[in-house]
Design a protein around this motif. Structure first.
Motif, PDB file in Angstrom:
ATOM      1  N   SER A  81       0.830  -1.210   0.000  1.00  0.00           N
ATOM      2  CA  SER A  81       0.000   0.000   0.000  1.00  0.00           C
ATOM      3  C   SER A  81       0.865   1.262   0.000  1.00  0.00           C
ATOM      4  O   SER A  81       0.531   2.252  -0.670  1.00  0.00           O
ATOM      5  CB  SER A  81      -0.961  -0.001   1.192  1.00  0.00           C
ATOM      6  OG  SER A  81      -0.244  -0.041   2.410  1.00  0.00           O
ATOM      7  N   SER A  82       1.964   1.249   0.720  1.00  0.00           N
ATOM      8  CA  SER A  82       2.874   2.406   0.744  1.00  0.00           C
ATOM      9  C   SER A  82       3.529   2.608  -0.619  1.00  0.00           C
ATOM     10  O   SER A  82       3.604   3.736  -1.117  1.00  0.00           O
ATOM     11  CB  SER A  82       3.964   2.218   1.801  1.00  0.00           C
ATOM     12  OG  SER A  82       3.398   2.187   3.079  1.00  0.00           O
ATOM     13  N   ARG A  85       0.993   4.065  -3.054  1.00  0.00           N
ATOM     14  CA  ARG A  85       0.780   5.516  -2.867  1.00  0.00           C
ATOM     15  C   ARG A  85       1.897   6.331  -3.503  1.00  0.00           C
ATOM     16  O   ARG A  85       1.645   7.320  -4.194  1.00  0.00           O
ATOM     17  CB  ARG A  85       0.685   5.855  -1.379  1.00  0.00           C
ATOM     18  CG  ARG A  85      -0.701   5.788  -0.812  1.00  0.00           C
ATOM     19  CD  ARG A  85      -0.783   6.426   0.568  1.00  0.00           C
ATOM     20  NE  ARG A  85       0.157   5.863   1.529  1.00  0.00           N
ATOM     21  CZ  ARG A  85      -0.045   4.749   2.227  1.00  0.00           C
ATOM     22  NH1 ARG A  85      -1.153   4.070   2.055  1.00  0.00           N
ATOM     23  NH2 ARG A  85       0.852   4.337   3.086  1.00  0.00           N
ATOM     24  N   GLN A  89       1.755   8.898  -6.829  1.00  0.00           N
ATOM     25  CA  GLN A  89       2.270  10.272  -6.878  1.00  0.00           C
ATOM     26  C   GLN A  89       3.207  10.459  -8.066  1.00  0.00           C
ATOM     27  O   GLN A  89       3.146  11.474  -8.762  1.00  0.00           O
ATOM     28  CB  GLN A  89       3.008  10.613  -5.579  1.00  0.00           C
ATOM     29  CG  GLN A  89       2.120  10.716  -4.370  1.00  0.00           C
ATOM     30  CD  GLN A  89       2.907  10.808  -3.071  1.00  0.00           C
ATOM     31  OE1 GLN A  89       4.114  10.583  -3.035  1.00  0.00           O
ATOM     32  NE2 GLN A  89       2.208  11.115  -1.990  1.00  0.00           N
TER      33      GLN A  89
END
Length: 156
Positions: A81-82, A85, A89
Protein backbone atom coordinates in the motif's frame (compact mmCIF):
# COMPACT_ATOMS: atom_id res chain seq x y z
CA UNK A 1 17.84 -2.56 36.00
CA UNK A 2 19.10 -1.35 32.65
CA UNK A 3 22.68 -0.39 31.98
CA UNK A 4 23.45 3.27 31.35
CA UNK A 5 24.27 4.40 27.83
CA UNK A 6 27.87 3.96 26.86
CA UNK A 7 29.89 7.08 26.20
CA UNK A 8 33.20 7.92 24.59
CA UNK A 9 35.74 5.15 23.97
CA UNK A 10 33.65 2.68 25.93
CA UNK A 11 30.72 2.94 23.46
CA UNK A 12 32.14 0.96 20.54
CA UNK A 13 33.29 -1.87 22.80
CA UNK A 14 29.92 -2.02 24.53
CA UNK A 15 28.05 -1.92 21.22
CA UNK A 16 30.15 -4.84 19.99
CA UNK A 17 29.46 -6.75 23.24
CA UNK A 18 25.71 -6.22 23.06
CA UNK A 19 25.53 -7.37 19.44
CA UNK A 20 22.57 -6.64 17.26
CA UNK A 21 20.41 -4.79 19.76
CA UNK A 22 22.95 -2.06 20.43
CA UNK A 23 23.74 -1.77 16.75
CA UNK A 24 20.04 -1.38 15.96
CA UNK A 25 19.70 1.16 18.75
CA UNK A 26 22.42 3.21 17.06
CA UNK A 27 21.13 2.71 13.51
CA UNK A 28 17.71 4.24 14.20
CA UNK A 29 18.87 7.80 14.99
CA UNK A 30 21.55 7.51 12.31
CA UNK A 31 18.94 6.51 9.74
CA UNK A 32 16.58 9.30 10.81
CA UNK A 33 19.31 11.93 10.59
CA UNK A 34 20.54 10.81 7.17
CA UNK A 35 16.99 10.38 5.82
CA UNK A 36 16.01 13.89 6.90
CA UNK A 37 19.10 15.45 5.31
CA UNK A 38 18.65 13.50 2.06
CA UNK A 39 14.98 14.38 1.85
CA UNK A 40 15.69 18.11 2.28
CA UNK A 41 18.53 18.05 -0.26
CA UNK A 42 16.50 16.17 -2.88
CA UNK A 43 13.45 18.36 -2.45
CA UNK A 44 15.51 21.53 -2.70
CA UNK A 45 17.56 20.46 -5.73
CA UNK A 46 15.17 18.18 -7.66
CA UNK A 47 11.69 18.73 -6.19
CA UNK A 48 11.32 15.05 -5.21
CA UNK A 49 11.18 13.30 -1.86
CA UNK A 50 13.58 10.54 -0.89
CA UNK A 51 10.74 7.99 -0.83
CA UNK A 52 9.67 8.96 -4.34
CA UNK A 53 13.23 8.88 -5.65
CA UNK A 54 13.82 5.45 -4.15
CA UNK A 55 10.63 4.16 -5.80
CA UNK A 56 11.68 5.78 -9.06
CA UNK A 57 15.03 4.03 -8.71
CA UNK A 58 13.31 0.68 -8.23
CA UNK A 59 11.40 1.23 -11.48
CA UNK A 60 14.53 2.52 -13.24
CA UNK A 61 16.40 -0.59 -12.17
CA UNK A 62 14.05 -2.75 -14.22
CA UNK A 63 13.86 -0.34 -17.19
CA UNK A 64 12.92 -0.90 -19.97
CA UNK A 65 10.93 -3.83 -18.54
CA UNK A 66 7.85 -3.08 -16.43
CA UNK A 67 7.89 -3.78 -12.70
CA UNK A 68 5.00 -4.65 -10.37
CA UNK A 69 3.97 -2.62 -7.35
CA UNK A 70 4.82 -5.65 -5.21
CA UNK A 71 8.34 -5.77 -6.63
CA UNK A 72 8.85 -2.09 -5.82
CA UNK A 73 7.53 -2.67 -2.29
CA UNK A 74 9.92 -5.60 -1.76
CA UNK A 75 12.87 -3.62 -3.08
CA UNK A 76 12.12 -0.71 -0.75
CA UNK A 77 11.16 -2.88 2.22
CA UNK A 78 7.72 -1.27 2.59
CA UNK A 79 4.10 -2.43 2.45
CA UNK A 80 2.47 -2.73 -0.97
CA UNK A 81 0.00 0.00 0.00
CA UNK A 82 2.87 2.41 0.74
CA UNK A 83 4.60 1.60 -2.54
CA UNK A 84 1.30 2.03 -4.37
CA UNK A 85 0.78 5.52 -2.87
CA UNK A 86 4.28 6.66 -3.84
CA UNK A 87 3.92 5.21 -7.34
CA UNK A 88 0.54 6.97 -7.72
CA UNK A 89 2.27 10.27 -6.88
CA UNK A 90 4.98 9.53 -9.43
CA UNK A 91 2.30 8.69 -12.00
CA UNK A 92 0.45 11.97 -11.36
CA UNK A 93 3.75 13.80 -11.82
CA UNK A 94 4.29 12.06 -15.18
CA UNK A 95 7.36 10.13 -14.04
CA UNK A 96 5.92 6.62 -14.39
CA UNK A 97 3.04 5.01 -16.29
CA UNK A 98 0.87 2.08 -15.29
CA UNK A 99 -0.22 -0.47 -17.80
CA UNK A 100 -1.53 -4.02 -17.85
CA UNK A 101 0.97 -6.75 -17.08
CA UNK A 102 1.54 -8.97 -20.11
CA UNK A 103 -0.55 -12.09 -19.71
CA UNK A 104 -2.43 -10.96 -16.57
CA UNK A 105 -4.54 -7.82 -16.79
CA UNK A 106 -5.20 -7.86 -13.02
CA UNK A 107 -1.59 -6.81 -12.35
CA UNK A 108 -0.24 -3.36 -13.15
CA UNK A 109 3.10 -3.00 -14.85
CA UNK A 110 4.92 0.20 -13.93
CA UNK A 111 7.02 1.79 -16.69
CA UNK A 112 9.48 4.65 -16.46
CA UNK A 113 8.61 7.69 -18.57
CA UNK A 114 11.25 9.84 -20.23
CA UNK A 115 10.64 12.52 -17.58
CA UNK A 116 11.13 9.88 -14.87
CA UNK A 117 14.30 8.62 -16.52
CA UNK A 118 15.67 12.17 -16.83
CA UNK A 119 14.87 12.94 -13.18
CA UNK A 120 16.49 9.67 -12.02
CA UNK A 121 19.65 10.48 -14.01
CA UNK A 122 19.79 14.01 -12.56
CA UNK A 123 18.95 13.16 -8.95
CA UNK A 124 20.94 9.94 -8.57
CA UNK A 125 24.35 11.70 -8.41
CA UNK A 126 22.90 14.09 -5.82
CA UNK A 127 21.74 11.12 -3.76
CA UNK A 128 25.13 9.40 -4.04
CA UNK A 129 27.06 12.56 -3.10
CA UNK A 130 24.75 13.36 -0.20
CA UNK A 131 25.05 9.81 1.14
CA UNK A 132 28.84 9.87 0.82
CA UNK A 133 29.01 13.22 2.60
CA UNK A 134 26.67 12.08 5.38
CA UNK A 135 28.62 8.88 5.98
CA UNK A 136 31.95 10.73 5.91
CA UNK A 137 30.73 13.16 8.57
CA UNK A 138 29.14 10.43 10.67
CA UNK A 139 32.25 8.24 10.44
CA UNK A 140 34.01 10.80 12.67
CA UNK A 141 31.12 11.13 15.13
CA UNK A 142 31.91 8.92 18.12
CA UNK A 143 28.23 7.99 18.47
CA UNK A 144 28.07 6.51 14.96
CA UNK A 145 31.60 5.62 13.84
CA UNK A 146 31.21 1.90 14.55
CA UNK A 147 27.81 1.77 12.82
CA UNK A 148 29.13 3.52 9.72
CA UNK A 149 32.14 1.20 9.67
CA UNK A 150 29.84 -1.82 9.73
CA UNK A 151 27.59 -0.39 7.04
CA UNK A 152 30.54 0.43 4.81
CA UNK A 153 31.96 -3.06 5.22
CA UNK A 154 28.63 -4.44 4.02
CA UNK A 155 28.77 -2.45 0.76
CA UNK A 156 32.35 -3.37 -0.22
Amino acid sequence: MTRPHATGDNMSAQAADDGGFRLWERVLPLFTTVEYQLDRTLQRRHDITLASLMALGAVAGAHPEPVTVGAVARRLGVAVSSASRVLAQLERAGRVNRGSWPGDRRISGIHLTQAGHDLWEQARPTLDCALDAAFNVLAFDERYAHVVARLCRGTD
